[in-house]
Scaffold this active site. Structure first.
Site, mmCIF file in Angstrom:
data_model
loop_
_atom_site.group_PDB
_atom_site.id
_atom_site.type_symbol
_atom_site.label_atom_id
_atom_site.label_comp_id
_atom_site.label_asym_id
_atom_site.label_seq_id
_atom_site.Cartn_x
_atom_site.Cartn_y
_atom_site.Cartn_z
ATOM 1 N N HIS A 130 1.602 -2.059 5.673
ATOM 2 C CA HIS A 130 1.442 -2.432 4.263
ATOM 3 C C HIS A 130 2.449 -1.704 3.371
ATOM 4 O O HIS A 130 2.871 -2.234 2.346
ATOM 5 C CB HIS A 130 0.034 -2.094 3.785
ATOM 6 C CG HIS A 130 -1.027 -3.066 4.199
ATOM 7 N ND1 HIS A 130 -1.319 -4.198 3.466
ATOM 8 C CD2 HIS A 130 -1.868 -3.071 5.260
ATOM 9 C CE1 HIS A 130 -2.309 -4.859 4.063
ATOM 10 N NE2 HIS A 130 -2.654 -4.189 5.159
ATOM 11 N N GLU A 138 -7.374 -7.664 13.511
ATOM 12 C CA GLU A 138 -7.948 -7.844 12.176
ATOM 13 C C GLU A 138 -7.704 -9.266 11.701
ATOM 14 O O GLU A 138 -6.549 -9.634 11.424
ATOM 15 C CB GLU A 138 -7.327 -6.842 11.175
ATOM 16 C CG GLU A 138 -7.597 -5.394 11.526
ATOM 17 C CD GLU A 138 -6.898 -4.409 10.584
ATOM 18 O OE1 GLU A 138 -7.158 -3.209 10.723
ATOM 19 O OE2 GLU A 138 -6.098 -4.855 9.719
ATOM 20 N N ASP A 176 -3.637 -8.370 3.249
ATOM 21 C CA ASP A 176 -4.989 -8.618 3.753
ATOM 22 C C ASP A 176 -5.603 -9.701 2.876
ATOM 23 O O ASP A 176 -5.644 -9.556 1.646
ATOM 24 C CB ASP A 176 -5.844 -7.351 3.667
ATOM 25 C CG ASP A 176 -5.373 -6.249 4.601
ATOM 26 O OD1 ASP A 176 -4.634 -6.540 5.554
ATOM 27 O OD2 ASP A 176 -5.761 -5.084 4.368
ATOM 28 N N ARG A 223 0.856 -1.199 0.000
ATOM 29 C CA ARG A 223 0.000 0.000 0.000
ATOM 30 C C ARG A 223 0.887 1.242 0.000
ATOM 31 O O ARG A 223 1.665 1.450 0.941
ATOM 32 C CB ARG A 223 -0.889 0.011 1.235
ATOM 33 C CG ARG A 223 -1.841 1.199 1.359
ATOM 34 C CD ARG A 223 -2.605 1.122 2.682
ATOM 35 N NE ARG A 223 -3.327 -0.131 2.807
ATOM 36 C CZ ARG A 223 -3.844 -0.574 3.960
ATOM 37 N NH1 ARG A 223 -3.698 0.135 5.077
ATOM 38 N NH2 ARG A 223 -4.489 -1.730 3.987
ATOM 39 N N HIS A 226 -5.448 -9.613 8.429
ATOM 40 C CA HIS A 226 -4.189 -8.877 8.303
ATOM 41 C C HIS A 226 -3.002 -9.722 8.769
ATOM 42 O O HIS A 226 -2.940 -10.125 9.932
ATOM 43 C CB HIS A 226 -4.303 -7.596 9.147
ATOM 44 C CG HIS A 226 -3.109 -6.703 9.134
ATOM 45 N ND1 HIS A 226 -3.159 -5.411 8.644
ATOM 46 C CD2 HIS A 226 -1.841 -6.874 9.586
ATOM 47 C CE1 HIS A 226 -1.970 -4.848 8.790
ATOM 48 N NE2 HIS A 226 -1.152 -5.719 9.362
#
Length: 268
Positions: free
Chosen positions: A151, A240, A158, A106, A243
């Site tokens: 990320h 999460e 994810d 990301r 994740h």
């Protein structure tokens, strides 16, 4: 008269030369986009069987729009992380399952986009689905949004599990009626994954991997995913279920900002 024309032409030629020099100067040119280091690869080049549903290239996000820096739906990861997913996928395929990734590397510009959105308390168009019980003013304090993301270091992904054969997932239609991300699976937005108890990017404590309210098949699915990835070197973020970070990270202290597109790793 000829001399006058020559005198007038000289400044014009000089001006044109200056403009040309300016156009060619490095400071006047647009800065080229950063590229990924050679340690990054497109996941598809390592394992083309892993399903990719790159959510942030679509409007089906907690912001209701495509995220900055996501130009093409391609999963990019550091090579060790991609190879570890390949090992996990081989084991899962033998059991009738496939991994499906929602997000991989990301860029920092995407994280900056998240931060700008979180500070705009008037924009709550996707609240009903992604954070129905959380006040938007608490997104930073509760840890759902931060100014840096693992990320961006390239070894975090994810993902979820899909039972094979994989059924198609219909595209999100902007403006459609939203359902809470923790609603029963047959009520929330359709996803071809197994039932994990919540949808992806659900801002709620029910997304905590070991939340005691998640039981039965939903809990078993989470533990199956976690156990499979733990065996190949991934560590789950407890808040999460989707994740995971591959350890040790190649770039534990570097946050990259090259765009998510095939060109970023095209020569690797």
């Amino acid at each position: 008269m000829t001399g006058m024309r020559t005198a007038l032409r000289a400044p014009a030629v000089t001006a044109a030369a200056l403009l040309a020099a300016t156009a060619l100067s490095p400071t006047a040119q647009a800065h080229p986009e950063p590229r990924a280091p050679e340690e990054f690869v497109a996941l598809r080049s390592v394992d083309p069987t892993i399903i990719q549903e790159m959510r942030y290239t679509t409007a089906h996000t907690f912001m209701g729009e495509r995220v900055d820096g996501y130009r093409q739906p391609v999963c990019i990861l550091t090579r060790p992380a991609a190879r570890a997913l390949h090992l996990a996928q081989k084991r899962l395929l033998r059991q009738g399952y496939s991994l499906k990734v929602y997000d991989c590397y990301r860029p920092q510009r995407a994280v900056d986009h998240f931060v700008r959105w979180a500070k705009d308390l008037d924009d709550q168009s996707m609240k009903r689905e992604f954070y129905p019980l959380v006040d938007k003013s608490r997104l930073f304090e509760d840890g759902y949004i931060a100014e840096k993301s693992g990320h961006s270091r390239g070894s975090t992904v994810d993902l979820t599990l899909v039972r094979l054969p994989a059924l198609p997932t219909r595209p999100y239609r902007p403006g459609e009626r939203l359902t809470p991300c923790f609603a029963p699976k047959d009520e929330r937005f359709p996803d071809n994954s197994v039932d994990m108890g919540t949808g992806y990017d659900c801002f709620d404590t029910l997304s905590h991997t070991d939340d005691p309210r998640i039981q039965g098949a939903q809990r078993a699915n989470r533990q199956f995913l976690k156990g499979t990835l733990t065996e190949v070197g991934f560590v789950n973020l407890p808040e999460e279920w989707w994740h995971f970070t591959h350890k040790p990270e190649l770039f534990p202290d570097t946050y990259f900002d090259f765009p998510v597109d095939r060109g970023s790793v095209g020569r690797h």
